[in-house]
Design a protein around this motif. Structure first.
Motif, PDB file in Angstrom:
ATOM      1  N   ARG B  26     107.445  73.396 109.291  1.00 54.00           N
ATOM      2  CA  ARG B  26     107.028  74.655 109.919  1.00 54.00           C
ATOM      3  C   ARG B  26     106.303  74.409 111.234  1.00 54.00           C
ATOM      4  NH1 ARG B  26     108.185  77.827 105.514  1.00 54.00           N
ATOM      5  NH2 ARG B  26     106.901  77.433 103.666  1.00 54.00           N
ATOM      6  N   ALA B  27     105.684  73.263 111.376  1.00 58.53           N
ATOM      7  CA  ALA B  27     104.977  72.942 112.612  1.00 58.53           C
ATOM      8  C   ALA B  27     105.948  72.550 113.720  1.00 58.53           C
ATOM      9  CB  ALA B  27     103.977  71.819 112.372  1.00 58.53           C
ATOM     10  N   HIS B  28     107.182  72.211 113.341  1.00 61.26           N
ATOM     11  CA  HIS B  28     108.095  71.639 114.343  1.00 61.26           C
ATOM     12  C   HIS B  28     109.388  72.419 114.552  1.00 61.26           C
ATOM     13  CE1 HIS B  28     105.613  68.086 114.773  1.00 61.26           C
ATOM     14  NE2 HIS B  28     105.509  68.019 113.466  1.00 61.26           N
ATOM     15  N   PHE B  29     109.697  73.353 113.624  1.00 60.95           N
ATOM     16  CA  PHE B  29     110.955  74.069 113.747  1.00 60.95           C
ATOM     17  C   PHE B  29     110.736  75.570 113.542  1.00 60.95           C
ATOM     18  CE2 PHE B  29     111.915  69.782 112.288  1.00 60.95           C
ATOM     19  CZ  PHE B  29     112.840  69.377 113.233  1.00 60.95           C
ATOM     20  N   PRO B  30     111.555  76.391 114.209  1.00 59.23           N
ATOM     21  CA  PRO B  30     111.481  77.841 114.021  1.00 59.23           C
ATOM     22  C   PRO B  30     111.997  78.208 112.633  1.00 59.23           C
ATOM     23  CG  PRO B  30     113.371  77.280 115.377  1.00 59.23           C
ATOM     24  CD  PRO B  30     112.609  76.010 115.166  1.00 59.23           C
ATOM     25  N   PRO B  31     111.603  79.371 112.131  1.00 55.06           N
ATOM     26  CA  PRO B  31     112.061  79.802 110.804  1.00 55.06           C
ATOM     27  C   PRO B  31     113.584  79.926 110.767  1.00 55.06           C
ATOM     28  CG  PRO B  31     110.466  81.357 111.731  1.00 55.06           C
ATOM     29  CD  PRO B  31     110.727  80.342 112.778  1.00 55.06           C
ATOM     30  N   GLN B  32     114.158  79.754 109.597  1.00 56.76           N
ATOM     31  CA  GLN B  32     115.607  79.890 109.436  1.00 56.76           C
ATOM     32  C   GLN B  32     115.913  81.162 108.670  1.00 56.76           C
ATOM     33  OE1 GLN B  32     116.622  75.126 108.987  1.00 56.76           O
ATOM     34  NE2 GLN B  32     115.967  76.258 107.192  1.00 56.76           N
ATOM     35  N   LEU B  33     117.059  81.753 108.979  1.00 53.41           N
ATOM     36  CA  LEU B  33     117.450  82.981 108.289  1.00 53.41           C
ATOM     37  C   LEU B  33     117.818  82.693 106.834  1.00 53.41           C
ATOM     38  CD1 LEU B  33     119.528  84.627 111.149  1.00 53.41           C
ATOM     39  CD2 LEU B  33     117.167  85.078 110.460  1.00 53.41           C
ATOM     40  N   ASP B  34     118.663  81.705 106.666  1.00 54.14           N
ATOM     41  CA  ASP B  34     119.070  81.320 105.317  1.00 54.14           C
ATOM     42  C   ASP B  34     118.450  79.981 104.973  1.00 54.14           C
ATOM     43  OD1 ASP B  34     121.159  83.003 103.854  1.00 54.14           O
ATOM     44  OD2 ASP B  34     121.859  83.052 105.940  1.00 54.14           O
ATOM     45  N   GLY B  35     117.606  79.929 103.994  1.00 54.23           N
ATOM     46  CA  GLY B  35     117.030  78.651 103.581  1.00 54.23           C
ATOM     47  C   GLY B  35     115.646  78.471 104.145  1.00 54.23           C
ATOM     48  N   ASP B  36     114.711  78.151 103.279  1.00 49.97           N
ATOM     49  CA  ASP B  36     113.327  77.951 103.698  1.00 49.97           C
ATOM     50  C   ASP B  36     113.137  76.543 104.238  1.00 49.97           C
ATOM     51  OD1 ASP B  36     110.424  78.942 103.527  1.00 49.97           O
ATOM     52  OD2 ASP B  36     110.354  76.979 102.579  1.00 49.97           O
TER      53      ASP B  36
END
Lengths: 100, 100
Positions: B26-36
């Motif tokens: 979470r500190a390095h990538f934007p949220p994803q639509l499918d898949g946490d």
DNA sequence: TAGACATATAGGAATGTTCCTATATAATGC
DNA sequence: GCATTATATAGGAACATTCCTATATGTCTA
């Protein structure tokens, strides 16, 4: 400061073998006339023979390990003895553990 | 059983970066639509972009890390999510520490 | 089923690693 | 100094790694 130079130095079966042999030189190498296996280190030709490679190849591996601080070279007479630098290895062990 | 395959997998700046980013996705990538990001892992294209390499190159790095057990791949819909395998990493950390 | 999107695989260029032989350098001992 | 011994350096062949583009495969959605 990345640990990639260290992991690259460790990315070799033969260099890993050298490192492990030098943990207990007396268990892996015959006594030397000049220079104590433990106190001074192990000379290049002994390592080359046990590794089954030419002397220049052994030298290259040993230099590579020394470059990143895992080993220390000590010139005595016409010999170069290599031994582990346990202080540096402890630091490196911690750095690798942290990177993983 | 030598740890050379593991040190070879670790002998790359980019693969070490991937490993460290995945410690806290979470500190390095934007949220994803499918898949946490944390539960499922991070998808290949996000890693490829952040790494600044093509998608096939990122796939190769991720497969290499997964081969030695550092990462696990999870296919969800058309995505492949990669996450750290902390249990395996703990074992590997101990094995590397012992080899040094 | 067609089109779109994500990933995987194939193939090849550039670079890095490994290892050798040949030779240079350094130190010893006569 | 000269021969001997130990190590270092140079140069090159074989192989591995890294990265790309092109394309195949897999999966979703309309």
């Amino acid at each position: 400061m990345s640990i990639a130079p260290i992991t690259r130095a460790l990315a070799s079966e033969k260099r890993l073998l050298i490192l492990s042999w030098l943990k207990d030189p007396r268990a892996h190498f015959p006594p030397q006339l000049d220079g104590d296996l433990v106190e001074d280190g192990v000379c290049v030709v002994l390592i080359a023979e046990k590794l089954g490679v030419s002397q220049p190849t052994a030298t290259a591996h040993l230099q590579r390990l020394a470059e990143v601080g895992l080993l220390r070279a000590k010139r005595v007479k016409q010999w170069t003895f290599y031994k582990r630098d346990e202080t540096a290895i402890a630091r490196i062990r911690a750095a690798v553990a942290e990177a993983l």
